[in-house]
Scaffold this motif. Structure first.
Motif, mmCIF file in Angstrom:
data_model
loop_
_atom_site.group_PDB
_atom_site.id
_atom_site.type_symbol
_atom_site.label_atom_id
_atom_site.label_comp_id
_atom_site.label_asym_id
_atom_site.label_seq_id
_atom_site.Cartn_x
_atom_site.Cartn_y
_atom_site.Cartn_z
ATOM 1 N N LEU A 1 -26.275 32.866 33.384
ATOM 2 C CA LEU A 1 -25.978 34.119 33.529
ATOM 3 C C LEU A 1 -24.622 34.173 32.566
ATOM 4 O O LEU A 1 -24.397 35.231 31.844
ATOM 5 N N ARG A 2 -23.822 33.067 32.486
ATOM 6 C CA ARG A 2 -22.565 33.170 32.010
ATOM 7 C C ARG A 2 -22.857 33.203 30.433
ATOM 8 O O ARG A 2 -22.044 33.952 29.601
ATOM 9 N N LEU A 3 -23.725 32.215 29.865
ATOM 10 C CA LEU A 3 -24.063 32.411 28.525
ATOM 11 C C LEU A 3 -24.462 33.751 27.998
ATOM 12 O O LEU A 3 -24.218 34.268 26.959
ATOM 13 N N LEU A 4 -25.398 34.398 28.910
ATOM 14 C CA LEU A 4 -25.714 35.497 28.373
ATOM 15 C C LEU A 4 -24.724 36.587 28.638
ATOM 16 O O LEU A 4 -24.777 37.722 27.540
ATOM 17 N N GLN A 5 -23.816 36.708 29.487
ATOM 18 C CA GLN A 5 -22.908 37.869 29.499
ATOM 19 C C GLN A 5 -21.955 37.690 28.587
ATOM 20 O O GLN A 5 -21.620 38.743 27.945
ATOM 21 N N ASP A 6 -21.665 36.346 28.298
ATOM 22 C CA ASP A 6 -20.664 35.948 27.228
ATOM 23 C C ASP A 6 -21.274 36.505 25.690
ATOM 24 O O ASP A 6 -20.492 36.072 24.683
ATOM 25 N N HIS A 7 -22.691 36.759 25.551
ATOM 26 C CA HIS A 7 -23.169 36.825 24.099
ATOM 27 C C HIS A 7 -23.298 35.595 23.595
ATOM 28 O O HIS A 7 -23.100 35.507 22.252
ATOM 29 N N VAL A 8 -23.087 34.283 24.378
ATOM 30 C CA VAL A 8 -23.166 33.139 23.568
ATOM 31 C C VAL A 8 -24.411 32.872 22.818
ATOM 32 O O VAL A 8 -24.766 32.113 21.930
ATOM 33 N N ILE A 9 -25.507 33.153 23.442
ATOM 34 C CA ILE A 9 -26.949 33.167 23.153
ATOM 35 C C ILE A 9 -27.870 34.297 23.542
ATOM 36 O O ILE A 9 -27.321 35.161 24.467
ATOM 37 N N THR A 10 -28.919 34.742 22.768
ATOM 38 C CA THR A 10 -29.939 35.677 23.496
ATOM 39 C C THR A 10 -30.846 35.142 24.094
ATOM 40 O O THR A 10 -31.121 33.882 24.232
ATOM 41 N N LYS A 11 -31.318 36.043 25.051
ATOM 42 C CA LYS A 11 -32.313 35.587 26.107
ATOM 43 C C LYS A 11 -33.577 34.839 25.302
ATOM 44 O O LYS A 11 -33.996 33.919 25.874
ATOM 45 N N GLU A 12 -33.813 35.281 24.183
ATOM 46 C CA GLU A 12 -35.143 34.817 23.588
ATOM 47 C C GLU A 12 -34.808 33.199 23.071
ATOM 48 O O GLU A 12 -35.726 32.314 22.706
ATOM 49 N N ALA A 13 -33.270 32.783 22.963
ATOM 50 C CA ALA A 13 -33.174 31.545 22.489
ATOM 51 C C ALA A 13 -32.853 30.824 23.646
ATOM 52 O O ALA A 13 -32.177 29.728 23.316
ATOM 53 N N LEU A 14 -32.950 30.995 24.890
ATOM 54 C CA LEU A 14 -32.869 30.347 26.073
ATOM 55 C C LEU A 14 -34.045 29.803 26.666
ATOM 56 O O LEU A 14 -34.843 30.741 26.820
ATOM 57 N N GLN A 15 -33.974 28.893 27.236
ATOM 58 C CA GLN A 15 -35.125 28.193 28.098
ATOM 59 C C GLN A 15 -34.433 27.512 29.205
ATOM 60 O O GLN A 15 -33.380 26.833 28.959
ATOM 61 N N ILE A 16 -35.026 27.660 30.438
ATOM 62 C CA ILE A 16 -34.582 26.986 31.801
ATOM 63 C C ILE A 16 -35.883 26.288 32.288
ATOM 64 O O ILE A 16 -36.799 26.910 32.701
ATOM 65 N N ARG B 1 -19.519 27.391 38.482
ATOM 66 C CA ARG B 1 -18.968 28.576 37.713
ATOM 67 C C ARG B 1 -17.892 27.844 36.830
ATOM 68 O O ARG B 1 -17.625 28.478 35.665
ATOM 69 N N LYS B 2 -17.094 26.928 37.170
ATOM 70 C CA LYS B 2 -16.184 26.292 36.182
ATOM 71 C C LYS B 2 -16.828 25.560 35.153
ATOM 72 O O LYS B 2 -16.464 25.780 33.989
ATOM 73 N N ALA B 3 -18.223 24.931 35.416
ATOM 74 C CA ALA B 3 -18.865 24.367 34.364
ATOM 75 C C ALA B 3 -19.319 25.228 33.443
ATOM 76 O O ALA B 3 -19.300 25.328 32.033
ATOM 77 N N ALA B 4 -19.870 26.475 33.859
ATOM 78 C CA ALA B 4 -20.338 27.700 32.995
ATOM 79 C C ALA B 4 -19.319 28.133 32.083
ATOM 80 O O ALA B 4 -19.410 28.369 30.803
ATOM 81 N N GLU B 5 -17.888 28.434 32.516
ATOM 82 C CA GLU B 5 -16.748 28.728 31.615
ATOM 83 C C GLU B 5 -16.587 27.822 30.609
ATOM 84 O O GLU B 5 -16.244 28.097 29.447
ATOM 85 N N ARG B 6 -16.575 26.608 30.918
ATOM 86 C CA ARG B 6 -16.131 25.318 29.839
ATOM 87 C C ARG B 6 -17.365 25.342 29.043
ATOM 88 O O ARG B 6 -16.997 25.270 27.566
ATOM 89 N N ILE B 7 -18.491 25.292 29.263
ATOM 90 C CA ILE B 7 -19.502 25.210 28.475
ATOM 91 C C ILE B 7 -19.724 26.476 27.515
ATOM 92 O O ILE B 7 -19.847 26.389 26.144
#
Length: 380
Positions: A17-32, A362-368
């Protein structure tokens, strides 16, 4: 850039969620990658022990906005949504909030129903070998936690596995145990559930320890983390983490409910060290004997990363840096190896005592996210 997050639990969802909100990556380029439904282990474990409220406060959850859970509770008109001084969220509402965030961000479109068993890197590209297929990405984030690595005490080595279960073994319902071994919040929840149907014995090595949180609030910010960050020795950092984490503890209201059940004769609390266990009798070091039908273990996670085949393979293949305790030595941005990031227990020598908790995600998400913002966004 494309990313695979290995682990679809609370930390994995929080990071996504953090990566998507910060526009670090698009949903199409993310796999979980998660073999079952998102947060399945968390939901099943907490359901098995009938947890009603979390221990953590209302601002600790998966959404990047710390007040989103409060807003969600108000919008959906939950009754008794939060409890106590720290405003602990109701478990059902907390889980609903996660599912709402997954739905709003279409994270199911990113879901790879597979379990990662090996990782290899070649030409700046990671290949994840799963049980059902192979997948490639420029960046990997390990967010699997250690709940699947169970600590089984040595005194059970001669006992048939059919006579005990670990509470973190989420696929086994907690419905037949009459003895619980453990001294913390998980043991307390398990005892309270089991005592509704039968008398239960709780065996713990120490008196009931009361702490409202499992680490003091000072560890969330510079008050305590400044000295931790200035400490170069990972041996000392490990000692600081052990001292700071209130393992085997519970909030006061749970202690009171446990003592109430004891007074009512539904729970027998025994303080003592276990010497040996056979298929019928638990023998304490002082000679006392307790008969049992089935044991529930609330003994936490194991501490040997090599018990996990994926971690073991990574460490051995790439000689990844670890401290003497066996846990990763990572950068400030939680990078363990080239374009390989970690969260949860794997990040605690950098993030400190709260690393395993929801706030640790949350802290890991911020740093990554900050690290990956420096990488140009493109898809293979």
């Amino acid at each position: 850039m494309n990313i695979i997050i290995i682990g679809g639990g609370i930390h994995g969802i929080t990071i996504a969620l953090r990566l998507l909100q910060d526009h670090v990556i698009t949903k199409e380029a993310l796999q979980i990658m998660e073999p079952g439904p998102y947060t399945q282990q968390w939901q099943q474990i907490t359901s098995n022990i009938d947890m009603d409220y979390l221990r953590s406060p209302l601002v600790h959850h998966v959404h990047p906005n710390p007040y989103d859970l409060k807003k969600f509770a108000k919008t959906n008109e939950y009754t008794q949504a939060f409890s106590g001084y720290y405003q602990r969220p109701q478990l059902e509402m907390f889980n609903d909030h996660i599912q709402n965030a997954i739905k709003e961000n279409d994270l199911e479109d990113c879901h790879v129903y597979d379990k990662a068993v090996a990782l290899t890197k070649e030409n700046h590209l990671w290949t994840v070998t799963g049980e059902s297929g192979t997948y490639q990405a420029s960046h990997i984030i390990l967010a699997t936690g250690l709940n699947h690595v169970h600590h089984i005490p040595d005194f059970l080595s001669a006992v048939s596995p059919a006579r005990y279960q670990h509470i973190f073994d989420y696929q086994q319902p907690l419905n037949k145990a009459d003895v619980v071994i453990g001294g913390g919040i998980t043991a307390c929840h398990a005892v309270r559930k089991l005592a509704a149907d039968r008398p239960v014995t709780l065996i713990m090595r120490h008196d009931i320890r009361c702490h409202e949180l499992d680490a003091e609030p000072g560890w969330l910010g510079p008050k305590n983390m400044k000295a931790f960050n200035q400490t170069q020795s990972y041996v000392t950092r490990r000692e600081m983490i052990k001292e700071a984490r209130h393992r085997g503890s519970m909030p006061m209201h749970l202690k009171q409910s446990l003592k109430y059940l004891e007074v009512k004769g539904k729970v027998n609390i025994i303080k003592g060290d276990i010497k040996k266990v056979d298929d019928q009798i638990i023998t304490l070091t002082d000679g006392r004997e307790i008969s049992y039908h089935r044991i529930a273990l609330a003994t936490g996670c194991g501490s040997d990363l090599c018990q996990d085949p994926l971690f073991s393979q990574l460490i051995q293949t790439y000689q990844l840096p670890t401290a003497s305790c066996g846990f990763p030595v990572v950068s400030h941005n939680l990078e363990w190896f080239d374009q390989l990031y970690v969260s949860g227990p794997l990040a605690e020598l950098e993030l400190g005592p709260v690393s395993r908790n929801i706030i640790g995600g949350r802290k890991a998400a911020e740093r990554i996210a900050e690290a990956l913002k420096q990488v140009p966004v493109s898809s293979f």
